[in-house]
Design a protein around this motif. Structure first.
Motif, PDB file in Angstrom:
ATOM      1  N   THR A 283      42.193  31.921  39.690  1.00  0.00           N
ATOM      2  CA  THR A 283      41.901  31.153  38.572  1.00  0.00           C
ATOM      3  C   THR A 283      41.239  29.290  38.923  1.00  0.00           C
ATOM      4  N   PHE A 284      41.676  29.161  40.104  1.00  0.00           N
ATOM      5  CA  PHE A 284      41.509  27.806  40.791  1.00  0.00           C
ATOM      6  C   PHE A 284      39.957  27.577  40.780  1.00  0.00           C
ATOM      7  N   MET A 285      40.160  28.825  42.000  1.00  0.00           N
ATOM      8  CA  MET A 285      37.966  28.611  42.540  1.00  0.00           C
ATOM      9  C   MET A 285      37.079  29.200  41.205  1.00  0.00           C
ATOM     10  N   LYS A 286      37.735  30.093  39.728  1.00  0.00           N
ATOM     11  CA  LYS A 286      37.013  31.037  38.887  1.00  0.00           C
ATOM     12  C   LYS A 286      36.654  29.699  37.915  1.00  0.00           C
ATOM     13  N   SER A 287      37.821  30.473  37.068  1.00  0.00           N
ATOM     14  CA  SER A 287      37.815  29.124  35.478  1.00  0.00           C
ATOM     15  C   SER A 287      38.657  27.614  35.776  1.00  0.00           C
ATOM     16  N   GLY A 288      39.205  27.024  37.217  1.00  0.00           N
ATOM     17  CA  GLY A 288      39.759  25.993  37.092  1.00  0.00           C
ATOM     18  C   GLY A 288      38.016  25.404  38.127  1.00  0.00           C
ATOM     19  N   GLY A 289      36.763  25.970  37.907  1.00  0.00           N
ATOM     20  CA  GLY A 289      35.581  25.146  38.705  1.00  0.00           C
ATOM     21  C   GLY A 289      35.758  24.835  40.087  1.00  0.00           C
ATOM     22  N   PHE A 290      36.101  25.503  40.489  1.00  0.00           N
ATOM     23  CA  PHE A 290      36.711  24.654  42.705  1.00  0.00           C
ATOM     24  C   PHE A 290      35.029  24.746  43.644  1.00  0.00           C
ATOM     25  N   LEU A 291      34.585  26.417  42.297  1.00  0.00           N
ATOM     26  CA  LEU A 291      33.463  26.284  42.988  1.00  0.00           C
ATOM     27  C   LEU A 291      32.029  25.073  42.612  1.00  0.00           C
ATOM     28  N   ASP A 292      32.265  25.575  41.506  1.00  0.00           N
ATOM     29  CA  ASP A 292      31.373  24.393  40.911  1.00  0.00           C
ATOM     30  C   ASP A 292      31.213  22.461  41.579  1.00  0.00           C
ATOM     31  N   PHE A 293      32.934  22.532  41.521  1.00  0.00           N
ATOM     32  CA  PHE A 293      32.994  21.503  41.979  1.00  0.00           C
ATOM     33  C   PHE A 293      32.159  20.903  43.919  1.00  0.00           C
ATOM     34  N   TYR A 294      32.192  21.993  44.423  1.00  0.00           N
ATOM     35  CA  TYR A 294      31.961  22.092  45.818  1.00  0.00           C
ATOM     36  C   TYR A 294      30.612  21.819  45.695  1.00  0.00           C
ATOM     37  N   ILE A 295      29.872  23.044  45.359  1.00  0.00           N
ATOM     38  CA  ILE A 295      28.665  23.282  45.026  1.00  0.00           C
ATOM     39  C   ILE A 295      27.874  22.234  44.365  1.00  0.00           C
ATOM     40  N   ALA A 296      28.687  21.342  43.462  1.00  0.00           N
ATOM     41  CA  ALA A 296      27.770  20.561  42.700  1.00  0.00           C
ATOM     42  C   ALA A 296      27.838  18.972  43.318  1.00  0.00           C
TER      43      ALA A 296
ATOM     44  N   GLY B 252      37.471  34.227  50.255  1.00  0.00           N
ATOM     45  CA  GLY B 252      38.109  35.699  50.740  1.00  0.00           C
ATOM     46  C   GLY B 252      38.659  36.176  49.416  1.00  0.00           C
ATOM     47  N   VAL B 253      39.596  35.454  48.937  1.00  0.00           N
ATOM     48  CA  VAL B 253      40.949  35.839  48.258  1.00  0.00           C
ATOM     49  C   VAL B 253      39.549  36.579  46.361  1.00  0.00           C
ATOM     50  N   ALA B 254      39.011  35.727  45.912  1.00  0.00           N
ATOM     51  CA  ALA B 254      38.675  35.752  44.744  1.00  0.00           C
ATOM     52  C   ALA B 254      37.097  36.133  44.824  1.00  0.00           C
ATOM     53  N   TYR B 255      36.524  37.005  45.554  1.00  0.00           N
ATOM     54  CA  TYR B 255      35.028  36.818  45.484  1.00  0.00           C
ATOM     55  C   TYR B 255      35.068  38.578  46.935  1.00  0.00           C
ATOM     56  N   THR B 256      36.015  38.947  47.340  1.00  0.00           N
ATOM     57  CA  THR B 256      35.187  39.753  48.737  1.00  0.00           C
ATOM     58  C   THR B 256      37.047  40.509  47.950  1.00  0.00           C
ATOM     59  N   ASP B 257      35.867  41.600  47.551  1.00  0.00           N
ATOM     60  CA  ASP B 257      37.134  42.815  47.432  1.00  0.00           C
ATOM     61  C   ASP B 257      36.565  44.005  49.202  1.00  0.00           C
ATOM     62  N   LEU B 258      37.815  43.901  49.574  1.00  0.00           N
ATOM     63  CA  LEU B 258      37.236  45.109  50.270  1.00  0.00           C
ATOM     64  C   LEU B 258      37.548  46.249  50.336  1.00  0.00           C
ATOM     65  N   THR B 259      38.007  46.947  49.009  1.00  0.00           N
ATOM     66  CA  THR B 259      38.025  48.413  48.655  1.00  0.00           C
ATOM     67  C   THR B 259      36.448  48.531  48.557  1.00  0.00           C
ATOM     68  N   GLN B 260      36.151  47.862  47.495  1.00  0.00           N
ATOM     69  CA  GLN B 260      34.570  48.264  47.217  1.00  0.00           C
ATOM     70  C   GLN B 260      33.738  47.599  49.220  1.00  0.00           C
ATOM     71  N   VAL B 261      33.477  47.027  49.828  1.00  0.00           N
ATOM     72  CA  VAL B 261      32.786  47.663  51.263  1.00  0.00           C
ATOM     73  C   VAL B 261      33.573  48.958  51.286  1.00  0.00           C
ATOM     74  N   ILE B 262      34.657  49.269  51.817  1.00  0.00           N
ATOM     75  CA  ILE B 262      35.700  50.477  52.437  1.00  0.00           C
ATOM     76  C   ILE B 262      35.066  50.878  51.851  1.00  0.00           C
ATOM     77  N   THR B 263      35.262  51.765  50.208  1.00  0.00           N
ATOM     78  CA  THR B 263      34.413  52.703  49.593  1.00  0.00           C
ATOM     79  C   THR B 263      33.300  53.066  50.287  1.00  0.00           C
ATOM     80  N   ALA B 264      31.938  51.619  50.218  1.00  0.00           N
ATOM     81  CA  ALA B 264      30.936  52.422  50.621  1.00  0.00           C
ATOM     82  C   ALA B 264      30.600  52.677  51.826  1.00  0.00           C
ATOM     83  N   PHE B 265      31.611  52.346  53.166  1.00  0.00           N
ATOM     84  CA  PHE B 265      30.964  52.034  54.199  1.00  0.00           C
ATOM     85  C   PHE B 265      31.001  54.124  54.699  1.00  0.00           C
TER      86      PHE B 265
END
Length: 425
Positions: free
Chosen positions: A96-109, A325-338
């Motif tokens: 929530t903090f990364m996405k709707s909380g806007g921390f990623l946008d704050f950092y990139i800005a 890593g927590v909010a944007y990296t889904d290891l399940t997807q990576v493992i499934t496609a491997f």
């Protein structure tokens, strides 16, 4: 982590104090007692990011060839989610903090505005027109390499291009894979969800491959110095790196001023996106660049924005990588496609982007490694989060404006290109 004489420090603290801070924070996280919102999320990210960054930067092989602290922090954080090391509520708060909380946008800005204002005006003018052909070179390289590899391995020339190369080069998930799935759905008569399920693993694996290759390119630059500008994109131009402000006396008010400048341009990008159908990040970049070229604001405010960039970069990068890593990296997807075939197609896509941008970058007067990282790997990653991870892995965070041009304007170019060629083929 730093050593000054006999004392070891982490995040500015002597080790004995940081250990106490870590114990308090990690126990609270494990017991699901962290405060909700920014305090709990940021405190946990700062502690965990500092610890993982140290381990990654001190571990042999990992620190030399696989991205060190940046790569380790992202994938260890993702593995903590996968193995449920901490309660789901802890990770949900971070998301929530990364996405709707806007921390990623704050950092990139902060990075975009500060790095452009800290850049030489002459560099900005000289490199802008040369940069777009370099992006095109990377796209052509990625498509050709992957199509040929797909044909050789029996995956299919067109299938490899449309379901692997184009999604990887499309500008991430929300601005890339999702609209691409809609385009493919109309042309192929398949449901968007089915097409997206094929594309998502390619985007995830492409992002991971780009992060690792960024570290390898950085290593190559140290072994072959003539290939790199060590953060400078344009050859024979020495004034393009942000001025080192460590020797200046930093006023607290200057940091506040720089923060407001970066936030204002972010808001301006959002306003402009209402009337101009371009991603707000791209509009923010264009707005700052125009103001910089036209010298519309006092130099001292540009310096404040550059100082704010340095402050955010040096203090919050490791924390942000935990959030990625927590909010944007889904290891399940990576493992499934491997599987081997799919992995080879992903690698050929990213390598094709690197080689295509290296060639065109060399021809237009860019350093090969910086061109490959920004126009190649930052097209092949997952948009804004991928840009941070790739540039951190390569230790070239000052190139964020060019990375964002790749992700946003380059991503929009891929949507237009795909709309044209899918109906023809």
């Amino acid at each position: 982590m730093s050593c000054s004489e006999s004392k070891i420090s982490v995040f500015g603290f002597e080790l004995k104090y940081f250990v106490v801070i870590s114990i308090i924070t990690l126990i609270a996280a494990y017991l699901n007692l962290l405060p909700k919102g920014m305090i709990g999320a940021l405190g946990f990210m700062l502690v965990l990011g500092s610890i993982l960054e140290i381990i990654g930067n001190k571990t042999p092989i990992l620190k030399d060839y696989l991205g060190g602290g940046a790569t380790f922090t992202i994938f260890m954080s993702a593995s903590f989610v996968y193995f449920k090391v901490f309660p789901n509520e802890t990770f949900s708060n971070l998301g929530t903090f990364m996405k709707s909380g806007g921390f990623l946008d704050f950092y990139i800005a902060a990075l975009i505005v500060g790095s452009i204002f800290g850049m030489s005006r002459d560099l900005l003018m000289k490199s802008a027109l040369r940069y777009l052909p370099v992006i095109v070179g990377g796209v052509i390289g990625a498509i050709l390499f992957t199509g040929i590899a797909g044909w050789i391995m029996g995956y299919g020339f067109k299938e490899a291009i449309f379901f692997v190369a184009i999604p990887i080069m499309g500008g991430g998930m929300g601005a890339g894979a999702v609209p691409l799935a809609q385009i493919f759905s109309k042309a192929l008569g398949e449901s968007p969800s089915k097409i997206l399920s094929i594309m998502v693993p390619a985007v995830a694996l492409g992002n991971a491959t780009a992060i690792v290759l960024a570290a390898l390119l950085s290593k190559l630059g140290k072994k072959v110095p003539k290939l790199t500008g060590n953060g400078r994109l344009l050859k024979n131009f020495e004034a393009d790196k942000i001025q080192n402000n460590n020797t200046k006396t930093v006023e607290i008010k200057a940091l506040g001023c720089g923060m407001l400048v970066s936030l204002t341009f972010f808001i301006l990008g959002k306003l402009l996106s209402i009337i101009i159908p371009i991603h707000s990040y791209a509009l923010m970049i264009l707005s700052v660049a125009i103001i910089k070229v036209l010298s519309c604001i006092d130099k001292k405010y540009e310096e404040c924005a550059a100082l704010w960039f340095q402050f955010i970069y040096k203090n919050f990068t490791a924390a942000l990588l935990v959030g990625i890593g927590v909010a944007y990296t889904d290891l399940t997807q990576v493992i499934t496609a491997f599987n081997i075939t799919y992995l080879i197609l992903v690698i050929t896509t990213v390598l094709g982007a690197v080689l295509g941008t290296a060639l065109i970058g060399y021809l237009v007067g860019f350093y090969v490694i910086e061109a490959s990282i920004t126009a190649g790997l930052c097209m092949a990653n997952m948009g804004g989060t991928g840009d941070v991870a790739v540039l951190s892995s390569a230790d070239r965070m000052e190139l964020m404006p060019f990375a964002q041009i790749s992700s946003r304007i380059g991503g929009a170019f891929m949507l237009i290109l795909t709309s044209l060629i899918i109906n023809l083929i």
